[in-house]
Motif scaffolding. Structure first.
Motif, mmCIF file in Angstrom:
data_model
loop_
_atom_site.group_PDB
_atom_site.id
_atom_site.type_symbol
_atom_site.label_atom_id
_atom_site.label_comp_id
_atom_site.label_asym_id
_atom_site.label_seq_id
_atom_site.Cartn_x
_atom_site.Cartn_y
_atom_site.Cartn_z
ATOM 1 N N ILE A 93 36.526 57.699 54.725
ATOM 2 C CA ILE A 93 35.912 56.723 53.827
ATOM 3 C C ILE A 93 35.701 57.325 52.443
ATOM 4 O O ILE A 93 35.615 58.539 52.288
ATOM 5 C CB ILE A 93 34.549 56.214 54.353
ATOM 6 N N SER A 94 35.605 56.460 51.443
ATOM 7 C CA SER A 94 35.204 56.850 50.096
ATOM 8 C C SER A 94 34.611 55.612 49.424
ATOM 9 O O SER A 94 34.594 54.525 49.996
ATOM 10 C CB SER A 94 36.384 57.419 49.301
ATOM 11 N N LEU A 95 34.126 55.799 48.196
ATOM 12 C CA LEU A 95 33.370 54.750 47.533
ATOM 13 C C LEU A 95 33.656 54.781 46.043
ATOM 14 O O LEU A 95 33.913 55.842 45.476
ATOM 15 C CB LEU A 95 31.872 54.975 47.782
ATOM 16 N N ALA A 96 33.592 53.616 45.399
ATOM 17 C CA ALA A 96 33.787 53.550 43.949
ATOM 18 C C ALA A 96 32.742 52.646 43.320
ATOM 19 O O ALA A 96 32.389 51.598 43.876
ATOM 20 C CB ALA A 96 35.183 53.036 43.610
ATOM 21 N N HIS A 97 32.253 53.076 42.153
ATOM 22 C CA HIS A 97 31.356 52.286 41.312
ATOM 23 C C HIS A 97 32.200 51.822 40.128
ATOM 24 O O HIS A 97 32.757 52.649 39.406
ATOM 25 C CB HIS A 97 30.197 53.188 40.857
ATOM 26 N N ILE A 98 32.295 50.510 39.905
ATOM 27 C CA ILE A 98 33.168 49.965 38.859
ATOM 28 C C ILE A 98 32.335 49.163 37.871
ATOM 29 O O ILE A 98 31.690 48.179 38.245
ATOM 30 C CB ILE A 98 34.275 49.069 39.448
ATOM 31 N N ASP A 99 32.342 49.608 36.614
ATOM 32 C CA ASP A 99 31.647 48.898 35.534
ATOM 33 C C ASP A 99 32.659 48.137 34.688
ATOM 34 O O ASP A 99 33.755 48.643 34.404
ATOM 35 C CB ASP A 99 30.901 49.884 34.637
ATOM 36 N N PHE A 100 32.270 46.938 34.249
ATOM 37 C CA PHE A 100 33.115 46.112 33.403
ATOM 38 C C PHE A 100 32.326 45.672 32.177
ATOM 39 O O PHE A 100 31.224 45.127 32.304
ATOM 40 C CB PHE A 100 33.586 44.850 34.126
ATOM 41 N N ALA A 101 32.893 45.885 30.996
ATOM 42 C CA ALA A 101 32.383 45.225 29.805
ATOM 43 C C ALA A 101 32.790 43.753 29.869
ATOM 44 O O ALA A 101 33.620 43.364 30.706
ATOM 45 C CB ALA A 101 32.961 45.894 28.552
ATOM 46 N N PRO A 102 32.228 42.889 29.015
ATOM 47 C CA PRO A 102 32.708 41.504 28.984
ATOM 48 C C PRO A 102 34.222 41.439 28.797
ATOM 49 O O PRO A 102 34.778 42.087 27.916
ATOM 50 C CB PRO A 102 31.961 40.911 27.778
ATOM 51 N N TYR A 103 34.881 40.729 29.681
ATOM 52 C CA TYR A 103 36.338 40.576 29.712
ATOM 53 C C TYR A 103 37.055 41.915 29.968
ATOM 54 O O TYR A 103 38.219 42.074 29.606
ATOM 55 C CB TYR A 103 36.844 39.905 28.435
ATOM 56 N N GLY A 104 36.361 42.818 30.606
ATOM 57 C CA GLY A 104 36.980 44.089 30.980
ATOM 58 C C GLY A 104 37.873 43.940 32.200
ATOM 59 O O GLY A 104 37.658 43.080 33.067
ATOM 60 N N LEU A 105 38.878 44.797 32.275
ATOM 61 C CA LEU A 105 39.896 44.708 33.326
ATOM 62 C C LEU A 105 40.064 46.039 34.038
ATOM 63 O O LEU A 105 40.197 47.082 33.395
ATOM 64 C CB LEU A 105 41.242 44.294 32.706
ATOM 65 N N ASN A 106 40.054 46.001 35.364
ATOM 66 C CA ASN A 106 40.559 47.107 36.170
ATOM 67 C C ASN A 106 42.006 46.730 36.487
ATOM 68 O O ASN A 106 42.248 45.853 37.310
ATOM 69 C CB ASN A 106 39.739 47.273 37.451
ATOM 70 N N PRO A 107 42.984 47.344 35.799
ATOM 71 C CA PRO A 107 44.347 46.804 35.765
ATOM 72 C C PRO A 107 45.061 46.895 37.112
ATOM 73 O O PRO A 107 44.596 47.588 38.029
ATOM 74 C CB PRO A 107 45.033 47.690 34.721
ATOM 75 N N PRO A 108 46.170 46.181 37.236
ATOM 76 C CA PRO A 108 46.920 46.219 38.499
ATOM 77 C C PRO A 108 47.208 47.647 38.950
ATOM 78 O O PRO A 108 47.747 48.454 38.195
ATOM 79 C CB PRO A 108 48.209 45.459 38.156
ATOM 80 N N HIS A 109 46.838 47.925 40.199
ATOM 81 C CA HIS A 109 46.984 49.266 40.752
ATOM 82 C C HIS A 109 47.067 49.152 42.266
ATOM 83 O O HIS A 109 46.894 48.072 42.838
ATOM 84 C CB HIS A 109 45.799 50.152 40.338
#
Length: 216
Positions: A93-109
């Motif tokens: 197992i592992s874990l991720a914390h993901i922050d987004f600014a307004p209209y921020g994108l975590n791109p295709p991956h």
């Protein structure tokens, strides 16, 4: 004859259930970054179990927001895998914390070694993944408290469609799930992919390919 058929079906079912993710062959082992130990498990050297302490299984303050969303994508990912959290070794197992600014994108991956389960803590995200054959898109708008799963190895994305910051946590079914960001591997490889290959693959003008390679 009927008993033989039933036994065969049960055997097949058992095989299907256990074929992908069998039980571990060893207990848990805390990873270390030096080679004095003689125990080597899952690609990591391991501590002597007699020296384990509570802090080996502790990772602090994952709730702290990132201040690194002021980038072109408007997102920041803090992945807590076995390289950062040695107590995850052998646990899958592992874990991720993901922050987004307004209209921020975590791109295709894609994560080649892990399924991802995402839960939205704050904000509104448009998420989706694409199957390999046929290339079908599964997409959904998620709000606070919603959960979405991205199957192992499939290309997926998360996009903050709100005007405020967004936060999500992801659990991944590998201690080291890996990360392949599509734009990076195509336009940022070292040495670069021959532009002729990209021109033909994406049906783009050379000027566009040159521009994209410079951007990445």
């Amino acid at each position: 004859m009927m008993k033989v058929v039933i036994v065969a079906i049960l055997a097949l079912a058992t095989t299907l259930v256990s074929a992908y993710d069998p039980s571990p062959l060893q207990g848990f082992y805390v990873a270390i970054n030096y080679t004095d130990s003689a125990v080597f498990v899952n690609g990591k050297f391991c501590k002597d179990p007699a020296t384990f302490i509570a802090n080996d299984f502790f990772f602090p303050k994952l709730n702290i927001p990132s201040n690194r969303t002021a980038n072109k994508l408007g997102s920041s990912v803090n992945l807590v895998n076995v390289d950062k959290f040695s107590g995850l070794n052998t646990l899958g197992i592992s874990l991720a914390h993901i922050d987004f600014a307004p209209y921020g994108l975590n791109p295709p991956h894609t994560h080649p070694r892990g399924t991802e389960l995402l839960v939205v803590i704050e904000g509104t995200l448009l998420v989706g993944f694409v199957t390999s054959n046929p290339n079908k898109l599964f997409t959904k708008v998620l709000n606070k408290g919603d959960v979405f799963v991205f199957p192992i190895g499939l290309i997926h994305f998360q996009f903050n469609i709100g005007e405020t910051n967004a936060l999500a946590f992801s659990g991944l079914s590998s201690q080291n799930p890996g990360l392949i960001t599509i734009t990076n591997i195509v336009f940022r490889s070292n040495p670069p992919i021959n532009p002729v290959v990209l021109i033909k693959a994406f049906q783009l003008d050379k000027s566009v390919v040159d521009y994209l390679q410079k951007q990445f």
